[in-house]
Motif scaffolding. Structure first.
Motif, PDB file in Angstrom:
ATOM      1  N   VAL A   9       0.859  -1.184   0.000  1.00 37.23           N
ATOM      2  CA  VAL A   9       0.000   0.000   0.000  1.00 37.23           C
ATOM      3  C   VAL A   9       0.896   1.235   0.000  1.00 37.23           C
ATOM      4  O   VAL A   9       1.619   1.486   0.964  1.00 37.23           O
ATOM      5  N   LEU A  10       0.847   2.008  -1.084  1.00 34.57           N
ATOM      6  CA  LEU A  10       1.707   3.184  -1.201  1.00 34.57           C
ATOM      7  C   LEU A  10       1.088   4.415  -0.556  1.00 34.57           C
ATOM      8  O   LEU A  10       1.781   5.230   0.049  1.00 34.57           O
ATOM      9  N   SER A  11      -0.228   4.583  -0.710  1.00 30.08           N
ATOM     10  CA  SER A  11      -0.886   5.755  -0.142  1.00 30.08           C
ATOM     11  C   SER A  11      -2.361   5.477   0.073  1.00 30.08           C
ATOM     12  O   SER A  11      -2.950   4.599  -0.568  1.00 30.08           O
ATOM     13  N   ILE A  12      -2.947   6.247   1.001  1.00 31.39           N
ATOM     14  CA  ILE A  12      -4.377   6.131   1.307  1.00 31.39           C
ATOM     15  C   ILE A  12      -4.953   7.536   1.346  1.00 31.39           C
ATOM     16  O   ILE A  12      -4.458   8.406   2.084  1.00 31.39           O
ATOM     17  N   GLY A  13      -5.970   7.784   0.540  1.00 29.64           N
ATOM     18  CA  GLY A  13      -6.627   9.090   0.511  1.00 29.64           C
ATOM     19  C   GLY A  13      -7.999   9.028   1.145  1.00 29.64           C
ATOM     20  O   GLY A  13      -8.382   8.021   1.741  1.00 29.64           O
ATOM     21  N   LEU A  14      -8.762  10.096   1.009  1.00 33.74           N
ATOM     22  CA  LEU A  14     -10.092  10.148   1.593  1.00 33.74           C
ATOM     23  C   LEU A  14     -11.041   9.153   0.939  1.00 33.74           C
ATOM     24  O   LEU A  14     -11.928   8.616   1.594  1.00 33.74           O
ATOM     25  N   ASP A  15     -10.877   8.927  -0.358  1.00 37.03           N
ATOM     26  CA  ASP A  15     -11.792   8.017  -1.061  1.00 37.03           C
ATOM     27  C   ASP A  15     -11.069   7.011  -1.943  1.00 37.03           C
ATOM     28  O   ASP A  15     -11.695   6.327  -2.749  1.00 37.03           O
ATOM     29  N   HIS A  16      -9.744   6.915  -1.806  1.00 40.45           N
ATOM     30  CA  HIS A  16      -8.989   6.029  -2.684  1.00 40.45           C
ATOM     31  C   HIS A  16      -7.703   5.559  -2.010  1.00 40.45           C
ATOM     32  O   HIS A  16      -7.321   6.053  -0.944  1.00 40.45           O
ATOM     33  N   ALA A  17      -7.066   4.603  -2.640  1.00 35.60           N
ATOM     34  CA  ALA A  17      -5.754   4.147  -2.187  1.00 35.60           C
ATOM     35  C   ALA A  17      -4.954   3.715  -3.415  1.00 35.60           C
ATOM     36  O   ALA A  17      -5.506   3.549  -4.502  1.00 35.60           O
ATOM     37  N   VAL A  18      -3.647   3.550  -3.215  1.00 35.18           N
ATOM     38  CA  VAL A  18      -2.767   3.090  -4.292  1.00 35.18           C
ATOM     39  C   VAL A  18      -1.993   1.886  -3.793  1.00 35.18           C
ATOM     40  O   VAL A  18      -1.372   1.928  -2.727  1.00 35.18           O
ATOM     41  N   ILE A  19      -2.059   0.791  -4.548  1.00 34.34           N
ATOM     42  CA  ILE A  19      -1.305  -0.412  -4.233  1.00 34.34           C
ATOM     43  C   ILE A  19      -0.347  -0.694  -5.388  1.00 34.34           C
ATOM     44  O   ILE A  19      -0.736  -0.654  -6.552  1.00 34.34           O
ATOM     45  N   GLU A  20       0.914  -0.977  -5.036  1.00 43.56           N
ATOM     46  CA  GLU A  20       1.924  -1.267  -6.059  1.00 43.56           C
ATOM     47  C   GLU A  20       1.993  -2.766  -6.300  1.00 43.56           C
ATOM     48  O   GLU A  20       2.193  -3.557  -5.363  1.00 43.56           O
ATOM     49  N   CYS A  21       1.835  -3.160  -7.557  1.00 48.21           N
ATOM     50  CA  CYS A  21       1.927  -4.566  -7.950  1.00 48.21           C
ATOM     51  C   CYS A  21       2.941  -4.685  -9.084  1.00 48.21           C
ATOM     52  O   CYS A  21       2.749  -4.082 -10.147  1.00 48.21           O
ATOM     53  N   ALA A  22       4.012  -5.406  -8.842  1.00 48.20           N
ATOM     54  CA  ALA A  22       5.056  -5.617  -9.858  1.00 48.20           C
ATOM     55  C   ALA A  22       5.562  -4.301 -10.435  1.00 48.20           C
ATOM     56  O   ALA A  22       5.744  -4.163 -11.646  1.00 48.20           O
ATOM     57  N   GLY A  23       5.762  -3.318  -9.563  1.00 47.15           N
ATOM     58  CA  GLY A  23       6.325  -2.048  -9.984  1.00 47.15           C
ATOM     59  C   GLY A  23       5.334  -1.051 -10.536  1.00 47.15           C
ATOM     60  O   GLY A  23       5.710   0.068 -10.883  1.00 47.15           O
ATOM     61  N   VAL A  24       4.059  -1.425 -10.608  1.00 45.79           N
ATOM     62  CA  VAL A  24       3.027  -0.523 -11.115  1.00 45.79           C
ATOM     63  C   VAL A  24       2.081  -0.148  -9.984  1.00 45.79           C
ATOM     64  O   VAL A  24       1.580  -1.016  -9.263  1.00 45.79           O
ATOM     65  N   GLY A  25       1.839   1.153  -9.808  1.00 46.28           N
ATOM     66  CA  GLY A  25       0.921   1.615  -8.775  1.00 46.28           C
ATOM     67  C   GLY A  25      -0.499   1.711  -9.318  1.00 46.28           C
ATOM     68  O   GLY A  25      -0.745   2.430 -10.288  1.00 46.28           O
ATOM     69  N   TYR A  26      -1.418   0.986  -8.699  1.00 43.36           N
ATOM     70  CA  TYR A  26      -2.815   0.989  -9.137  1.00 43.36           C
ATOM     71  C   TYR A  26      -3.655   1.813  -8.158  1.00 43.36           C
ATOM     72  O   TYR A  26      -3.694   1.512  -6.967  1.00 43.36           O
ATOM     73  N   ARG A  27      -4.306   2.841  -8.690  1.00 46.27           N
ATOM     74  CA  ARG A  27      -5.172   3.690  -7.880  1.00 46.27           C
ATOM     75  C   ARG A  27      -6.603   3.178  -7.992  1.00 46.27           C
ATOM     76  O   ARG A  27      -7.102   2.960  -9.091  1.00 46.27           O
ATOM     77  N   PHE A  28      -7.263   2.998  -6.870  1.00 43.99           N
ATOM     78  CA  PHE A  28      -8.642   2.528  -6.891  1.00 43.99           C
ATOM     79  C   PHE A  28      -9.481   3.311  -5.886  1.00 43.99           C
ATOM     80  O   PHE A  28      -8.990   3.758  -4.848  1.00 43.99           O
TER      81      PHE A  28
END
Length: 204
Positions: A9-28
């Motif tokens: 888990v790279l970051s957590i926002g008010l309504d989203h987060a970013v998870i890094e998988c195999a060097g790529v950060g996915y924002r959801f």
């Protein structure tokens, strides 16, 4: 189709987060309940749903398959899009929504932001045959829950405080609010506690 994400888990926002998988950060995008289960710097898995529209692709994250399934069911309702589906799951989890829909409780469903009387009635009408109301606790279920209350409250407190800090609230502000809410209603679960804490902190 991205079915799930597993990574740091790279970051957590008010309504989203970013998870890094195999060097790529996915924002959801995700509900406060899902975000509350994440911790920056730790590895986590989230279930996902990808919504493709003319204006772009959006990834939504869920703590479990039940909420993701409800997310998809909600979007089968006429005029109900992914943002409103997330709003619904921010107020009620999948089991609670199923209960209200199965019971035809449109008034309870109207407590969801953005859902008026007509939409609530439409949700009941179009989803009633697609959901199953959870069975009520039977036998010793209530007693077992009560015996776990003390430990669960302590765990929920730390979990919610951590989530609020991750969302940008100072711990010195978040912790007293959470502790007071637990003192007022010890049996409140983490999801309900987070929702109420966000409401209280938003007023300050």
């Amino acid at each position: 189709m991205i079915d799930s994400l597993h990574g740091e888990v790279l970051s957590i926002g008010l309504d989203h987060a970013v998870i890094e998988c195999a060097g790529v950060g996915y924002r959801f995008l995700a509900t406060p309940q899902t975000l509350a289960t994440l911790t920056r710097g730790e590895n986590r898995r989230v279930m996902t749903a990808m919504v493709v529209k003319d204006d772009g692709v959006t990834l939504y994250g869920f703590g479990g398959a039940e909420d993701r399934e409800m997310f998809h069911k909600l979007q089968t309702v006429t005029g109900l899009g992914p943002k409103l589906a997330v709003a619904a799951l921010s107020v009620f989890d999948a089991a609670e929504l199923s209960t209200h829909i199965a019971a035809g409780d449109a008034k309870k469903i109207q407590t969801i932001p953005g859902v008026g009387k007509k939409m609530a009635e439409r949700m009941v009408l179009e989803l009633k045959d697609k959901v199953e109301a959870p069975l009520p606790d039977g036998g010793t279920g209530g007693a077992e829950a009560a015996s776990r209350a003390g430990g669960a409250s302590s765990y929920a407190s730390e979990q919610v405080v951590e989530a609020l800090v991750g969302l940008g609230f100072p711990e010195r502000n978040a912790r007293p609010v959470v502790e007071q809410l637990i003192a007022d209603e010890p049996e409140r679960d983490a999801s309900a506690l987070l929702r109420q804490a966000l409401t209280q902190l938003g007023k300050k």
